[in-house]
Design an enzyme around this catalytic site. Structure first.
Site, PDB file in Angstrom:
ATOM      1  N   TRP A  54      10.775 -17.981   1.903  1.00  0.00           N
ATOM      2  CA  TRP A  54      10.365 -16.221   1.377  1.00  0.00           C
ATOM      3  C   TRP A  54      11.103 -15.521   1.699  1.00  0.00           C
ATOM      4  CZ3 TRP A  54       7.262 -15.343  -3.359  1.00  0.00           C
ATOM      5  CH2 TRP A  54       7.438 -16.135  -4.318  1.00  0.00           C
ATOM      6  N   LYS A  62      14.615 -15.580  -1.888  1.00  0.00           N
ATOM      7  CA  LYS A  62      14.742 -16.815  -1.630  1.00  0.00           C
ATOM      8  C   LYS A  62      16.070 -18.210  -0.911  1.00  0.00           C
ATOM      9  CE  LYS A  62      11.291 -16.313  -5.546  1.00  0.00           C
ATOM     10  NZ  LYS A  62      12.268 -15.135  -6.340  1.00  0.00           N
ATOM     11  N   GLU A  84       2.450   3.384 -12.800  1.00  0.00           N
ATOM     12  CA  GLU A  84       1.010   3.125 -13.422  1.00  0.00           C
ATOM     13  C   GLU A  84      -0.661   3.212 -13.304  1.00  0.00           C
ATOM     14  OE1 GLU A  84       4.161   1.782 -12.839  1.00  0.00           O
ATOM     15  OE2 GLU A  84       4.423   0.707 -14.185  1.00  0.00           O
TER      16      GLU A  84
HETATM   17  P1  AMP Z   1       7.171   3.377  -8.837  1.00  0.00           P
HETATM   18  O1  AMP Z   1       6.811   3.373  -9.943  1.00  0.00           O
HETATM   19  O2  AMP Z   1       8.796   4.218  -9.134  1.00  0.00           O
HETATM   20  O3  AMP Z   1       6.453   5.042  -8.008  1.00  0.00           O
HETATM   21  O4  AMP Z   1       7.778   2.415  -7.885  1.00  0.00           O
HETATM   22  C1  AMP Z   1       6.528   1.716  -7.061  1.00  0.00           C
HETATM   23  C2  AMP Z   1       7.096   1.060  -6.440  1.00  0.00           C
HETATM   24  O5  AMP Z   1       7.407   1.671  -4.848  1.00  0.00           O
HETATM   25  C3  AMP Z   1       5.524  -0.374  -5.828  1.00  0.00           C
HETATM   26  O6  AMP Z   1       5.220  -1.088  -6.899  1.00  0.00           O
HETATM   27  C4  AMP Z   1       6.059  -0.348  -4.824  1.00  0.00           C
HETATM   28  O7  AMP Z   1       7.010  -2.042  -4.499  1.00  0.00           O
HETATM   29  C5  AMP Z   1       6.824   0.667  -3.839  1.00  0.00           C
HETATM   30  N1  AMP Z   1       6.577   1.356  -3.104  1.00  0.00           N
HETATM   31  C6  AMP Z   1       5.722   2.969  -3.014  1.00  0.00           C
HETATM   32  N2  AMP Z   1       4.850   2.278  -2.422  1.00  0.00           N
HETATM   33  C7  AMP Z   1       4.719   1.974  -0.780  1.00  0.00           C
HETATM   34  C8  AMP Z   1       4.610   1.822  -0.185  1.00  0.00           C
HETATM   35  N3  AMP Z   1       4.513   2.981   0.783  1.00  0.00           N
HETATM   36  N4  AMP Z   1       5.351   0.712   0.702  1.00  0.00           N
HETATM   37  C9  AMP Z   1       6.041  -0.061  -0.096  1.00  0.00           C
HETATM   38  N5  AMP Z   1       6.384  -0.137  -1.310  1.00  0.00           N
HETATM   39  C10 AMP Z   1       5.443   0.926  -1.773  1.00  0.00           C
END
Ligand code: AMP
Length: 560
Positions: free
Chosen positions: A451, A446, A336
């Site tokens: 948490w 949870k 997004e």
């Molecule tokens: P996507 O839309 O498939 O690219 O997924 C995005 C999601 O990946 C985010 O909302 C996070 O949950 C996870 N994410 C992306 N970068 C990181 C990061 N550096 N550390 C932890 N989670 C991440």
């Protein structure tokens, strides 16, 4: 909105709308002869890149593509994809980057939902395309992309084969100006529940994203990831969030670019070595795959800088990569968000600290990049302090965030509740401005009243020397609501059971890093952890597998 004085413009002043075509102006001026390389198949300079983009624009226009039409691409990472990232939006059409790792049903859904009119299909995906062709409701014409000698395929509406069509087209095209708020790209989230959702980005958004990304990658001295002398190769699919936008940055700067096609560890290592790749990016699981490949065992990765994003970067992977000569930097973003939101920056204060502390920061999600506002919001919409302690949902504002979901206004309004984009991630922001992603809201475990962050547990478990890969999820428990469950892949010749894992985690409980409920009472030893279409841990699938194993009393399970 404040009533302000708008800029007076002479009637004939040129407005220079922020269009993707403007990103193409500079690379060729800087480095006309620098190369774009595709596997061991093709290489050409920036002057040719510009000509090929014009040729493609002519091919598409002659095939009937009009401004506003959606043109989809099904390909691995290639020079052709790079050309599509420019030519399609530059003629005012919308580039739909199809996630070729979704199921055939989901691909069909996304193509009909996006109203694709034209599709460029790599020969490897022709069987997949043929399987859904009869149910496509809007596609009129197709173009074949292939490395094979056979330049034809049995697809409806076939205009021809890409290279033949380009060779026959004029190398000049008069790209018109139009409104910078026109949609340039669209693609679908890899969402694990319901149908994938369509996000979309305008020319203006992509141009601003490119400029901000270039400034972060090239100007922050603590990281200096990409300068004009670097050699760039993505190991992130170009269908997933514009390969993080970096092909646009590299092209704007005239950087040598290497495209590896289908990801095969042998080809990736060979290209890194032969083409002297210095900068790349991928999700953690793909880096692990590359480093574990037999061919990579005596490969010297020295000097390679990589951005790791898409999932949390844990310390063991950071250390393992460092031992092989790879400098990792964590970044955060999502489909997004175009995607860049934050990237680790080690400021003077952190530089003065210990190496251990710097590493702790290098693997966090990073500091918001220029033009991005990030905040922590409670469930009732209150903004919480950035004190490193207050946890809540990470919410964002920036010029390049999707303005909604394509043809799903209600979901778009939910995404933008309270005028901030909701990430679905639980995070804190500290004094240094660092975002620390604690977990996805739906993955937090949870248990009792506590948490537990599945990401924090994965990080600690991955530090056990026998562990090669780990995923932690919450499973339903009649007494505690949920209990953490760890899925482990062990290194060759190593053994570990639930009791051994408990012993490994106990010191972290004693020093207060986790509470005692975080120790999984059950683990499963498997040979592979399920992954999503973009190589992230597929926690939805893992939860389903566990329920089945528990019901069947599977031998992979170990309990304390
Ligand atoms: P996507 O839309 O498939 O690219 O997924 C995005 C999601 O990946 C985010 O909302 C996070 O949950 C996870 N994410 C992306 N970068 C990181 C990061 N550096 N550390 C932890 N989670 C991440």
């Amino acid at each position: 909105m404040l009533q302000t004085r708008l800029i007076p413009a002479a009637a004939n002043a040129h407005q220079a709308p922020l269009l993707i075509k403007r990103l193409l102006l500079s690379g060729i001026r800087y480095e006309k002869s620098r190369e774009i390389v595709y596997r061991d198949q093709m290489r050409y300079g920036y002057a040719t890149l510009n000509e090929r983009i014009a040729r493609l624009a002519n091919v598409l226009t002659e095939a009937g593509v009009k401004a506003g039409d959606t043109v989809a691409v099904m390909d691995w990472d290639s020079h052709r994809y790079l050309e599509c990232m420019f030519a399609i939006p530059m003629i005012g059409a919308v580039l739909h980057t199809i996630n070729i790792r979704l199921s055939a049903d989901q691909i069909l859904y996304t193509m009909n939902h996006a109203e694709d009119k034209f599709v460029l299909v790599n020969s490897e995906f022709v069987p997949l395309y043929k399987g859904i062709e009869s149910q496509l409701t809007t596609v009129q014409k197709t173009i074949l992309l292939t490395d094979a000698v056979e330049k034809s395929a049995d697809m409806g509406g076939l205009v021809g084969e890409y290279e033949n069509l380009l060779a026959a087209a004029s190398p000049r095209y008069d790209f018109q100006d139009f409104d910078e708020n026109s949609i340039a790209t669209t693609f679908y989230t890899t969402g694990t529940t319901g149908n994938p959702k369509g996000v979309y980005f305008s020319h203006r958004q992509l141009v601003l994203h490119t400029l901000a990304e270039a400034s972060v990658l090239g100007s922050l001295d603590s990281i200096r990831l990409l300068g004009t002398n670097d050699v760039y190769m993505p190991i992130t699919p170009m269908f997933h969030v514009h390969a993080w936008g970096i092909p646009y940055v590299a092209t704007m700067l005239g950087v040598k670019q290497v495209y590896p096609g289908r990801y095969e560890p042998d080809m990736l290592c060979q290209l890194i070595k032969q083409e002297k790749v210095t900068f790349s990016h991928c999700v953690p699981t793909i880096l692990q795959m590359v480093m574990n490949a037999p061919i990579a065992q005596d490969h010297d990765f020295g000097g390679l800088k990589m951005i790791i994003g898409g999932s949390a970067l844990n310390r063991s992977l950071y250390d393992a990569a460092k031992a092989r000569g790879i400098q990792l930097t964590a970044a955060y973003g999502m489909s997004e968000t175009c995607p860049l939101i934050s990237c680790a920056h080690i400021n003077d204060e952190l530089m003065a600290g210990s190496e251990d502390e710097r590493t702790t920061y290098r693997i966090k999600a990073g500091v918001p990049v220029p033009l991005v506002e990030a905040a922590i919001m409670s469930a009732d919409g209150t903004l919480l302090p950035a004190d490193g302690e207050s946890q809540g949902e990470l919410v964002l504002r920036a010029p390049w965030l999707t303005q909604g979901y394509f043809r799903e206004p209600e979901k778009g309004a939910e995404l933008w509740e309270h005028g901030w984009l909701h990430t679905g991630d639980v995070a804190t922001i500290d004094d240094f401005g660092f975002i620390d992603i604690r977990d996805r809201i739906k993955d937090v475990i949870k248990t009792g009243g506590e948490w537990i962050s599945s990401l924090a547990l994965e990080d600690l478990i991955s530090r056990h020397p026998a562990v090669r890969e780990v995923a932690v999820v919450g499973v339903v428990d009649p007494q505690w609501g949920e209990r953490p469950f760890a899925l482990l892949v062990l290194r060759e010749g190593q053994s570990l059971d639930a009791k051994g894992l408990k012993e490994h985690l106990k010191p972290f409980v004693d020093q207060g890093s986790i509470n005692k409920w975080a120790i999984p009472s059950q683990i499963a030893l498997v040979t592979e952890v399920p992954k999503t279409s973009v190589g992230k841990l597929d926690k939805k699938r893992i939860r389903l597998d566990i329920v089945q194993w528990q019901a069947a009393g599977s031998p992979f399970l170990s309990t304390v």
